[in-house]
Design a protein around this motif. Structure first.
Motif, PDB file in Angstrom:
ATOM      1  N   ALA A 191       0.832  -1.207   0.000  1.00 22.34           N
ATOM      2  CA  ALA A 191       0.000   0.000   0.000  1.00 22.34           C
ATOM      3  C   ALA A 191       0.866   1.257   0.000  1.00 22.34           C
ATOM      4  N   MET A 192       2.016   1.190   0.644  1.00 24.26           N
ATOM      5  CA  MET A 192       2.895   2.351   0.736  1.00 24.26           C
ATOM      6  C   MET A 192       3.814   2.485  -0.474  1.00 24.26           C
ATOM      7  N   LEU A 193       4.357   1.360  -0.965  1.00 25.62           N
ATOM      8  CA  LEU A 193       5.397   1.399  -2.003  1.00 25.62           C
ATOM      9  C   LEU A 193       4.989   0.788  -3.335  1.00 25.62           C
ATOM     10  N   GLY A 194       3.783   0.245  -3.424  1.00 25.00           N
ATOM     11  CA  GLY A 194       3.314  -0.367  -4.656  1.00 25.00           C
ATOM     12  C   GLY A 194       3.523  -1.870  -4.663  1.00 25.00           C
ATOM     13  N   VAL A 195       2.882  -2.543  -5.612  1.00 24.81           N
ATOM     14  CA  VAL A 195       2.919  -4.002  -5.703  1.00 24.81           C
ATOM     15  C   VAL A 195       4.347  -4.512  -5.893  1.00 24.81           C
ATOM     16  N   LYS A 196       5.146  -3.792  -6.650  1.00 23.97           N
ATOM     17  CA  LYS A 196       6.535  -4.197  -6.860  1.00 23.97           C
ATOM     18  C   LYS A 196       7.454  -3.679  -5.754  1.00 23.97           C
ATOM     19  N   CYS A 197       6.904  -2.913  -4.824  1.00 20.37           N
ATOM     20  CA  CYS A 197       7.656  -2.339  -3.690  1.00 20.37           C
ATOM     21  C   CYS A 197       8.836  -1.496  -4.150  1.00 20.37           C
ATOM     22  N   ASP A 198       8.665  -0.833  -5.281  1.00 20.79           N
ATOM     23  CA  ASP A 198       9.750  -0.015  -5.830  1.00 20.79           C
ATOM     24  C   ASP A 198       9.500   1.481  -5.661  1.00 20.79           C
ATOM     25  N   GLY A 199       8.402   1.832  -5.008  1.00 25.61           N
ATOM     26  CA  GLY A 199       8.087   3.243  -4.797  1.00 25.61           C
ATOM     27  C   GLY A 199       7.437   3.905  -5.995  1.00 25.61           C
ATOM     28  N   ALA A 200       7.350   3.167  -7.116  1.00 28.11           N
ATOM     29  CA  ALA A 200       6.695   3.722  -8.298  1.00 28.11           C
ATOM     30  C   ALA A 200       5.185   3.607  -8.179  1.00 28.11           C
ATOM     31  N   GLY A 201       4.724   2.812  -7.240  1.00 23.92           N
ATOM     32  CA  GLY A 201       3.300   2.651  -7.010  1.00 23.92           C
ATOM     33  C   GLY A 201       2.980   2.987  -5.573  1.00 23.92           C
ATOM     34  N   GLY A 202       1.784   2.647  -5.161  1.00 24.76           N
ATOM     35  CA  GLY A 202       1.367   2.899  -3.787  1.00 24.76           C
ATOM     36  C   GLY A 202       1.323   4.378  -3.458  1.00 24.76           C
ATOM     37  N   LEU A 203       1.241   4.655  -2.190  1.00 25.62           N
ATOM     38  CA  LEU A 203       1.158   6.029  -1.709  1.00 25.62           C
ATOM     39  C   LEU A 203       2.374   6.858  -2.125  1.00 25.62           C
ATOM     40  N   ALA A 204       3.525   6.213  -2.213  1.00 27.70           N
ATOM     41  CA  ALA A 204       4.772   6.922  -2.540  1.00 27.70           C
ATOM     42  C   ALA A 204       4.731   7.629  -3.886  1.00 27.70           C
TER      43      ALA A 204
END
Length: 161
Positions: free
Chosen positions: A134-147
Motif C-alpha cells: 500500500a505504501m510502495l506499490g505491488v513491486k515495492c519499488d516506490g513507483a506505485g502505492g502512496l509513494a
C-alpha cells in the motif's frame, strides 16, 4: 523560537533535501525526526504525510513545534473526518499510523503532496505485506502505492534491515 539543528543534523537534513528519494539510517537518539523537519524547511516543503507508529504521532507534533521554522497545520489522522480535512487543504501535515495509512491509501490516491516520510521504515520489511504494498506499490519499488503521489519520499530508521 525553534531549536537549531546540531551541525551533524544539518548535514543529514541537506542530504535529504538533495534527494527525491532517500533514507536516514542513523542510530536511535541522533535526531532523525529533527533532520527530516529541517530538510522540509530547507526545501520549502509544506504539505505532506508522515507515516509512523501510532504511539509516536504526538512526538512528531512536538518535534514540528520544536524544530520547524515554518508554520504548518498538523493533524493526527484518527477519523475519516481528519482525512477529509487534510484532503480539503485544511491541514498541511497528516500524521498517520502505518495501520491507518494502509486503510486510507486508496482514499489518498491522486492527491499530490510535497513529502511522504516513513518513520521506523523497517515496519515495511516484507515485500509481500499489504502494508508495504500500500505504501510502495505491488513491486515495492516506490513507483506505485502512496509513494507515487509525493514529490519527496524519505525513510527514517534506527533499525536497518
Amino acid at each position: 523560537m525553534t531549536e537549531e539543528l546540531f551541525p551533524y543534523q544539518h548535514v543529514g537534513a541537506e542530504f535529504l533535501t538533495g534527494r527525491d528519494r532517500g533514507a536516514l539510517l542513523d542510530s536511535m537518539g541522533i535526531g532523525k525526526t529533527a533532520q527530516a523537519i529541517g530538510a522540509m524547511d530547507m526545501a520549502g516543503l509544506q504539505r505532506g504525510i508522515v507515516v509512523c507508529p501510532a504511539a509516536v504521532r504526538e512526538v512528531w507534533k512536538g518535534e514540528f513545534k520544536k524544530f520547524s521554522t515554518q508554520q504548518r497545520k498538523i493533524i493526527k489522522g484518527n477519523t475519516t473526518a481528519d482525512l477529509g480535512l487534510w484532503l480539503r487543504g485544511k491541514a498541511d501535515v497528516l500524521l498517520l499510523s502505518y495501520e491507518r495509512a494502509t486503510l486510507w491509501a486508496s482514499k489518498l490516491e491522486g492527491d499530490l503532496f510535497d513529502f511522504l516520510i516513513f518513520d521506523e521504515s523497517h515496519y515495511m520489511k516484507s515485500d509481500e505485506a499489504q502494508r508495504t504494498r500500500a505504501m510502495l506499490g505491488v513491486k515495492c519499488d516506490g513507483a506505485g502505492g502512496l509513494a507515487r503521489w509525493a514529490g519527496q519520499v524519505w525513510m527514517l530508521s534506527g533499525t536497518p534491515m
